[in-house]
Design a protein around this motif. Structure first.
Motif, PDB file in Angstrom:
ATOM      1  N   LYS A  41       0.809  -1.219   0.000  1.00  0.00           N
ATOM      2  CA  LYS A  41       0.000   0.000   0.000  1.00  0.00           C
ATOM      3  C   LYS A  41       0.847   1.277   0.000  1.00  0.00           C
ATOM      4  CE  LYS A  41      -3.577  -2.645   0.365  1.00  0.00           C
ATOM      5  NZ  LYS A  41      -4.469  -2.854  -0.779  1.00  0.00           N
ATOM      6  N   LEU A  42       2.149   1.145   0.169  1.00  0.00           N
ATOM      7  CA  LEU A  42       2.987   2.333   0.339  1.00  0.00           C
ATOM      8  C   LEU A  42       2.905   3.283  -0.857  1.00  0.00           C
ATOM      9  CD1 LEU A  42       6.178   0.756   1.973  1.00  0.00           C
ATOM     10  CD2 LEU A  42       4.321   1.996   3.105  1.00  0.00           C
ATOM     11  N   ASP A  43       2.928   2.744  -2.059  1.00  0.00           N
ATOM     12  CA  ASP A  43       2.916   3.601  -3.247  1.00  0.00           C
ATOM     13  C   ASP A  43       1.604   4.358  -3.416  1.00  0.00           C
ATOM     14  OD1 ASP A  43       5.468   2.877  -3.895  1.00  0.00           O
ATOM     15  OD2 ASP A  43       4.878   1.319  -5.326  1.00  0.00           O
ATOM     16  N   LEU A  44       0.575   3.922  -2.700  1.00  0.00           N
ATOM     17  CA  LEU A  44      -0.729   4.580  -2.805  1.00  0.00           C
ATOM     18  C   LEU A  44      -0.901   5.688  -1.779  1.00  0.00           C
ATOM     19  CD1 LEU A  44      -2.927   1.378  -3.310  1.00  0.00           C
ATOM     20  CD2 LEU A  44      -2.092   2.949  -5.081  1.00  0.00           C
ATOM     21  N   MET A  45       0.055   5.832  -0.868  1.00  0.00           N
ATOM     22  CA  MET A  45      -0.049   6.884   0.149  1.00  0.00           C
ATOM     23  C   MET A  45       0.293   8.234  -0.473  1.00  0.00           C
ATOM     24  SD  MET A  45       1.554   4.953   3.471  1.00  0.00           S
ATOM     25  CE  MET A  45       0.874   3.370   3.999  1.00  0.00           C
ATOM     26  N   HIS A  93       1.696  11.140   0.504  1.00  0.00           N
ATOM     27  CA  HIS A  93       2.859  11.983   0.795  1.00  0.00           C
ATOM     28  C   HIS A  93       4.130  11.145   0.867  1.00  0.00           C
ATOM     29  CE1 HIS A  93       0.133  15.273   1.551  1.00  0.00           C
ATOM     30  NE2 HIS A  93      -0.512  14.543   2.443  1.00  0.00           N
ATOM     31  N   MET A  94       5.194  11.637   0.232  1.00  0.00           N
ATOM     32  CA  MET A  94       6.451  10.903   0.201  1.00  0.00           C
ATOM     33  C   MET A  94       7.017  10.696   1.594  1.00  0.00           C
ATOM     34  SD  MET A  94       9.960  11.692  -1.918  1.00  0.00           S
ATOM     35  CE  MET A  94       9.092  11.517  -3.468  1.00  0.00           C
ATOM     36  N   SER A  95       6.938  11.727   2.440  1.00  0.00           N
ATOM     37  CA  SER A  95       7.475  11.597   3.791  1.00  0.00           C
ATOM     38  C   SER A  95       6.750  10.506   4.572  1.00  0.00           C
ATOM     39  CB  SER A  95       7.378  12.933   4.531  1.00  0.00           C
ATOM     40  OG  SER A  95       6.024  13.369   4.605  1.00  0.00           O
ATOM     41  N   ARG A 101       5.262   7.836   3.178  1.00  0.00           N
ATOM     42  CA  ARG A 101       5.683   6.565   2.601  1.00  0.00           C
ATOM     43  C   ARG A 101       7.050   6.156   3.126  1.00  0.00           C
ATOM     44  NH1 ARG A 101       3.672   9.036  -2.186  1.00  0.00           N
ATOM     45  NH2 ARG A 101       5.802   9.421  -2.926  1.00  0.00           N
ATOM     46  N   GLN A 102       7.981   7.112   3.139  1.00  0.00           N
ATOM     47  CA  GLN A 102       9.347   6.790   3.578  1.00  0.00           C
ATOM     48  C   GLN A 102       9.385   6.395   5.050  1.00  0.00           C
ATOM     49  OE1 GLN A 102      11.329  10.413   2.438  1.00  0.00           O
ATOM     50  NE2 GLN A 102      11.882   9.637   0.405  1.00  0.00           N
ATOM     51  N   GLY A 103       8.663   7.151   5.867  1.00  0.00           N
ATOM     52  CA  GLY A 103       8.635   6.831   7.294  1.00  0.00           C
ATOM     53  C   GLY A 103       7.997   5.486   7.557  1.00  0.00           C
ATOM     54  N   MET A 104       6.909   5.192   6.852  1.00  0.00           N
ATOM     55  CA  MET A 104       6.235   3.919   7.047  1.00  0.00           C
ATOM     56  C   MET A 104       7.077   2.758   6.533  1.00  0.00           C
ATOM     57  SD  MET A 104       3.568   2.580   8.409  1.00  0.00           S
ATOM     58  CE  MET A 104       2.278   3.844   8.530  1.00  0.00           C
ATOM     59  N   GLU A 105       7.818   2.979   5.466  1.00  0.00           N
ATOM     60  CA  GLU A 105       8.687   1.933   4.935  1.00  0.00           C
ATOM     61  C   GLU A 105       9.758   1.552   5.955  1.00  0.00           C
ATOM     62  OE1 GLU A 105      11.266   0.918   0.894  1.00  0.00           O
ATOM     63  OE2 GLU A 105      10.653   2.988   1.323  1.00  0.00           O
ATOM     64  N   LEU A 106      10.345   2.539   6.594  1.00  0.00           N
ATOM     65  CA  LEU A 106      11.353   2.267   7.621  1.00  0.00           C
ATOM     66  C   LEU A 106      10.745   1.544   8.813  1.00  0.00           C
ATOM     67  CD1 LEU A 106      13.340   5.642   7.569  1.00  0.00           C
ATOM     68  CD2 LEU A 106      14.119   3.416   6.705  1.00  0.00           C
ATOM     69  N   TYR A 107       9.567   1.985   9.213  1.00  0.00           N
ATOM     70  CA  TYR A 107       8.879   1.363  10.345  1.00  0.00           C
ATOM     71  C   TYR A 107       8.559  -0.103  10.046  1.00  0.00           C
ATOM     72  CZ  TYR A 107       4.911   0.057  13.278  1.00  0.00           C
ATOM     73  OH  TYR A 107       4.067  -0.607  14.118  1.00  0.00           O
ATOM     74  N   LEU A 108       8.040  -0.392   8.848  1.00  0.00           N
ATOM     75  CA  LEU A 108       7.689  -1.762   8.498  1.00  0.00           C
ATOM     76  C   LEU A 108       8.926  -2.650   8.423  1.00  0.00           C
ATOM     77  CD1 LEU A 108       4.947  -1.172   5.758  1.00  0.00           C
ATOM     78  CD2 LEU A 108       4.610  -1.777   8.168  1.00  0.00           C
ATOM     79  N   ARG A 109      10.033  -2.087   7.962  1.00  0.00           N
ATOM     80  CA  ARG A 109      11.272  -2.854   7.900  1.00  0.00           C
ATOM     81  C   ARG A 109      11.725  -3.240   9.310  1.00  0.00           C
ATOM     82  NH1 ARG A 109      15.566   0.404   4.885  1.00  0.00           N
ATOM     83  NH2 ARG A 109      13.891   0.317   3.317  1.00  0.00           N
TER      84      ARG A 109
END
Length: 313
Positions: free
Chosen positions: A205-209, A211-213, A215-223
């Protein structure tokens, strides 16, 4: 080993004939099982054209002239008028998936199912007790994954599915003029793969969010969350974490002119099952944009724990 939930339905139903069979929220998994039953005819309903196309591609799913695969919504009265009555109705995680296409109508759909059960018919409901908000370690990470997954789905502008507890389901079945015959619960043993699969749904779902910030923050959190999942599994007995349960309910219609008995507080028999069926249920894959992968590796373990309600024929 076959699907323990489906085999429980078969055991509850024996020796009755299946007759005219309605798969009220179908997918590839349930229809493959349906092929093994001796039915007079079957009707399978999906709310999604993509799922219909997937089913039609499956070589293991055979259609007789009397069988039907329909795309429709249980909240469409005109669609429901075309269905008729059935001797057996099967609702495989249907109520939990309803929020994706008919939010806040779960109780209405249960009542509509009642309209299509023949006088001596049966309804079988498979559901999942909701993952709690919090749990003792090491299960707490599973609750966090659930929260993260649903947050990502919502931030992408989609709706997550919504599970309902066993007692809620029994209460609403009784309100819809069903008599509860039997119920059994199956403890879910979460594996590393089954938990990480839910994280992949979130990541999809990240690409559908917007705001870039974000997406980036959530990507780090999920990792980071994925690494903590691996640590929790490493500390768990046999690499499995027990949390929540799936359930099977057998019910039959009561005459609408008679009063409905009060809800029964049940203690269901608990059986431990390898890997939850969260992801191989095709109706759920619709709600999650078909991101979850099928996992048919359920195994029954540690039986004989608690007694469920058993009101036999």
């Amino acid at each position: 080993m076959g699907d323990i939930l489906f085999s429980t339905v078969e055991r509850y139903h024996s020796p009755r004939p299946w007759g005219r069979f309605l798969d009220a929220g179908t997918g590839v998994h349930s229809l493959k099982w349906l092929q093994t039953l001796n039915t007079e005819s079957w009707t399978a309903i999906t709310a999604d054209n993509y799922m219909r196309a997937q089913i039609e591609k499956e070589q293991d799913i055979k259609f007789r002239p009397v069988d039907r695969l329909l795309v429709g919504n249980w909240m469409d009265s005109k669609f429901c008028e075309t269905l008729g009555e059935y001797d057996t109705i099967f609702a495989d995680y249907l109520i939990g998936a309803v929020d994706g296409f008919s939010p806040y109508e779960q109780d209405t759909i249960i009542k509509r199912l009642r309209n299509h059960v023949s006088e001596n018919g049966r309804l079988y409901v498979i559901g999942m007790n909701p993952i709690p908000d919090h749990a003792l370690q090491p299960a707490e990470v599973i609750t966090e994954v659930r929260r993260a997954r649903d947050a990502c789905i919502q931030l992408a502008g989609h709706r997550p599915y919504r599970e309902f507890p066993l007692n809620w389901m029994i209460r609403h079945l009784e309100s819809a003029h069903f008599k509860i015959l039997k119920s059994k619960s199956f403890t879910i043993l979460h594996s590393e793969e089954s938990i990480l699969r839910q994280l992949r749904v979130a990541q999809s779902k990240l690409d559908l969010m917007p705001h870039m910030s974000l997406r980036q923050g959530m990507e780090l959190y999920l990792r980071d969350l994925g690494e903590r999942v691996k640590s929790a599994i490493a500390s768990a007995e046999n690499g499995r974490i027990p949390l929540s349960f799936d359930y099977v309910i057998a019910a039959e219609p009561t005459k609408i002119t008679t009063p409905i008995p009060p809800s029964i507080t049940t203690t269901s028999e608990i059986i431990r099952v390898e890997d939850p069926d969260i992801d191989n249920r095709d109706i759920r894959r619709i709600i999650a944009d078909n991101e979850a992968q099928e996992n048919d590796n359920k195994e029954e373990t540690n039986q004989d724990i608690n007694q469920n309600i058993e009101k036999t024929d």
